[in-house]
Design a protein around this motif. Structure first.
Motif, PDB file in Angstrom:
ATOM      1  N   GLN A 247      21.504  -9.999 -25.365  1.00 50.21           N
ATOM      2  CA  GLN A 247      22.888 -10.461 -25.282  1.00 50.21           C
ATOM      3  C   GLN A 247      22.993 -11.616 -24.302  1.00 50.21           C
ATOM      4  N   GLN A 248      23.837 -12.545 -24.668  1.00 51.95           N
ATOM      5  CA  GLN A 248      24.067 -13.701 -23.797  1.00 51.95           C
ATOM      6  C   GLN A 248      25.096 -13.322 -22.739  1.00 51.95           C
ATOM      7  N   ALA A 249      24.818 -13.664 -21.483  1.00 49.56           N
ATOM      8  CA  ALA A 249      25.724 -13.344 -20.379  1.00 49.56           C
ATOM      9  C   ALA A 249      27.004 -14.166 -20.491  1.00 49.56           C
ATOM     10  N   ASP A 250      28.071 -13.555 -20.109  1.00 50.53           N
ATOM     11  CA  ASP A 250      29.361 -14.253 -20.097  1.00 50.53           C
ATOM     12  C   ASP A 250      29.396 -15.185 -18.896  1.00 50.53           C
ATOM     13  N   THR A 251      29.122 -16.469 -19.120  1.00 43.63           N
ATOM     14  CA  THR A 251      29.032 -17.421 -18.006  1.00 43.63           C
ATOM     15  C   THR A 251      30.381 -17.707 -17.376  1.00 43.63           C
ATOM     16  N   LYS A 252      31.447 -17.519 -18.137  1.00 40.75           N
ATOM     17  CA  LYS A 252      32.783 -17.766 -17.594  1.00 40.75           C
ATOM     18  C   LYS A 252      33.117 -16.790 -16.470  1.00 40.75           C
ATOM     19  N   SER A 253      32.785 -15.515 -16.658  1.00 41.78           N
ATOM     20  CA  SER A 253      33.112 -14.521 -15.641  1.00 41.78           C
ATOM     21  C   SER A 253      32.181 -14.621 -14.445  1.00 41.78           C
ATOM     22  N   GLN A 254      31.009 -15.204 -14.612  1.00 41.85           N
ATOM     23  CA  GLN A 254      30.052 -15.334 -13.521  1.00 41.85           C
ATOM     24  C   GLN A 254      30.259 -16.602 -12.704  1.00 41.85           C
ATOM     25  N   ALA A 255      30.892 -17.583 -13.268  1.00 42.06           N
ATOM     26  CA  ALA A 255      31.114 -18.847 -12.560  1.00 42.06           C
ATOM     27  C   ALA A 255      32.118 -18.634 -11.432  1.00 42.06           C
ATOM     28  N   PRO A 256      31.832 -19.196 -10.255  1.00 39.44           N
ATOM     29  CA  PRO A 256      32.784 -19.037  -9.149  1.00 39.44           C
ATOM     30  C   PRO A 256      34.109 -19.733  -9.471  1.00 39.44           C
ATOM     31  N   ARG A 257      35.183 -19.042  -9.089  1.00 40.18           N
ATOM     32  CA  ARG A 257      36.506 -19.602  -9.318  1.00 40.18           C
ATOM     33  C   ARG A 257      36.739 -20.778  -8.381  1.00 40.18           C
ATOM     34  N   ARG A 258      37.356 -21.813  -8.872  1.00 42.16           N
ATOM     35  CA  ARG A 258      37.661 -22.984  -8.044  1.00 42.16           C
ATOM     36  C   ARG A 258      38.724 -22.644  -7.015  1.00 42.16           C
ATOM     37  N   TRP A 259      38.662 -23.359  -5.904  1.00 39.66           N
ATOM     38  CA  TRP A 259      39.688 -23.209  -4.876  1.00 39.66           C
ATOM     39  C   TRP A 259      40.961 -23.882  -5.343  1.00 39.66           C
ATOM     40  N   LYS A 260      42.079 -23.266  -5.010  1.00 37.68           N
ATOM     41  CA  LYS A 260      43.390 -23.795  -5.385  1.00 37.68           C
ATOM     42  C   LYS A 260      44.147 -24.131  -4.102  1.00 37.68           C
ATOM     43  N   THR A 261      44.809 -25.267  -4.088  1.00 36.86           N
ATOM     44  CA  THR A 261      45.632 -25.666  -2.955  1.00 36.86           C
ATOM     45  C   THR A 261      47.088 -25.358  -3.277  1.00 36.86           C
ATOM     46  N   ILE A 262      47.770 -24.725  -2.320  1.00 35.78           N
ATOM     47  CA  ILE A 262      49.170 -24.366  -2.493  1.00 35.78           C
ATOM     48  C   ILE A 262      50.003 -25.153  -1.481  1.00 35.78           C
ATOM     49  N   PRO A 263      50.629 -26.256  -1.919  1.00 38.21           N
ATOM     50  CA  PRO A 263      51.471 -27.019  -0.992  1.00 38.21           C
ATOM     51  C   PRO A 263      52.822 -26.327  -0.780  1.00 38.21           C
ATOM     52  N   VAL A 264      53.285 -26.345   0.469  1.00 33.78           N
ATOM     53  CA  VAL A 264      54.582 -25.764   0.833  1.00 33.78           C
ATOM     54  C   VAL A 264      55.342 -26.815   1.627  1.00 33.78           C
ATOM     55  N   PHE A 265      56.471 -27.273   1.105  1.00 32.89           N
ATOM     56  CA  PHE A 265      57.291 -28.289   1.785  1.00 32.89           C
ATOM     57  C   PHE A 265      58.238 -27.604   2.760  1.00 32.89           C
ATOM     58  N   ILE A 266      58.257 -28.079   3.998  1.00 26.11           N
ATOM     59  CA  ILE A 266      59.128 -27.516   5.033  1.00 26.11           C
ATOM     60  C   ILE A 266      60.232 -28.523   5.311  1.00 26.11           C
TER      61      ILE A 266
ATOM     62  N   ILE B 113      58.411 -32.838  -2.333  1.00 26.23           N
ATOM     63  CA  ILE B 113      59.142 -31.656  -2.788  1.00 26.23           C
ATOM     64  C   ILE B 113      58.732 -31.306  -4.215  1.00 26.23           C
ATOM     65  N   ASP B 114      58.634 -32.310  -5.061  1.00 28.74           N
ATOM     66  CA  ASP B 114      58.231 -32.086  -6.452  1.00 28.74           C
ATOM     67  C   ASP B 114      56.805 -31.529  -6.517  1.00 28.74           C
ATOM     68  N   ARG B 115      55.916 -32.080  -5.703  1.00 30.72           N
ATOM     69  CA  ARG B 115      54.508 -31.636  -5.694  1.00 30.72           C
ATOM     70  C   ARG B 115      54.370 -30.197  -5.213  1.00 30.72           C
ATOM     71  N   SER B 116      55.241 -29.765  -4.330  1.00 22.90           N
ATOM     72  CA  SER B 116      55.127 -28.427  -3.759  1.00 22.90           C
ATOM     73  C   SER B 116      55.888 -27.357  -4.532  1.00 22.90           C
ATOM     74  N   ARG B 117      56.590 -27.739  -5.592  1.00 20.08           N
ATOM     75  CA  ARG B 117      57.351 -26.754  -6.358  1.00 20.08           C
ATOM     76  C   ARG B 117      56.487 -25.592  -6.756  1.00 20.08           C
ATOM     77  N   PRO B 118      56.929 -24.396  -6.660  1.00 20.94           N
ATOM     78  CA  PRO B 118      58.257 -23.913  -6.286  1.00 20.94           C
ATOM     79  C   PRO B 118      58.364 -23.536  -4.812  1.00 20.94           C
ATOM     80  N   PHE B 119      57.422 -24.007  -3.992  1.00 18.40           N
ATOM     81  CA  PHE B 119      57.338 -23.570  -2.597  1.00 18.40           C
ATOM     82  C   PHE B 119      58.048 -24.544  -1.655  1.00 18.40           C
ATOM     83  N   LEU B 120      59.325 -24.324  -1.472  1.00 16.65           N
ATOM     84  CA  LEU B 120      60.166 -25.134  -0.584  1.00 16.65           C
ATOM     85  C   LEU B 120      60.755 -24.204   0.466  1.00 16.65           C
TER      86      LEU B 120
END
Length: 119
Positions: A2-21, A86-93
């Motif tokens: 069986q071929q390994a599921d490469t999607k589940s083994q690949a490390p998840r990318r980091w996500k940036t969460i902008p918050v406008f204050i 503000i637009d870039r950080s939606r919905p985090f205001l």
């Protein structure tokens, strides 16, 4: 075999969460500082396990306006950057409210900046 599921083994990318204050610049210094010193670092630490980074957007440091030839263009540049962030950080205001309000630009300047920012 069986071929390994490469999607589940690949490390998840980091996500940036902008918050406008948002708050008046003359008020809320202690509150903004508390967020920067204690709240955001603790939250960022908790988000690491989810491969997320917190990006607080605090425009107290200013907006680059060296290219602006007049006060009107300077104000328009500040408004444009604020709206974009503000637009870039939606919905985090995050809005810190107090007993007073800050700078209120003239309506035509608000419309011009909003149009230039694509709103």
């Amino acid at each position: 075999m069986q071929q390994a599921d490469t999607k589940s083994q690949a490390p998840r990318r980091w996500k940036t969460i902008p918050v406008f204050i948002s708050s008046t610049f003359r008020d809320m210094h202690a509150e903004r500082d508390a967020l920067s010193r204690w709240v955001f670092p603790a939250l960022d630490e908790r988000l690491k396990e989810r491969r997320c980074r917190l990006e607080p957007i605090d425009l107290r440091l200013g907006v680059e306006t060296a290219e602006a030839d007049s006060e009107r263009l300077c104000e328009q540049q500040i408004l444009k950057v604020c709206l974009q962030e503000i637009d870039r950080s939606r919905p985090f205001l995050m809005v810190l409210l107090g007993d007073r309000y800050g700078w209120v630009p003239e309506e035509d300047r608000i419309r011009a900046a909003a149009a230039e920012a694509g709103f």
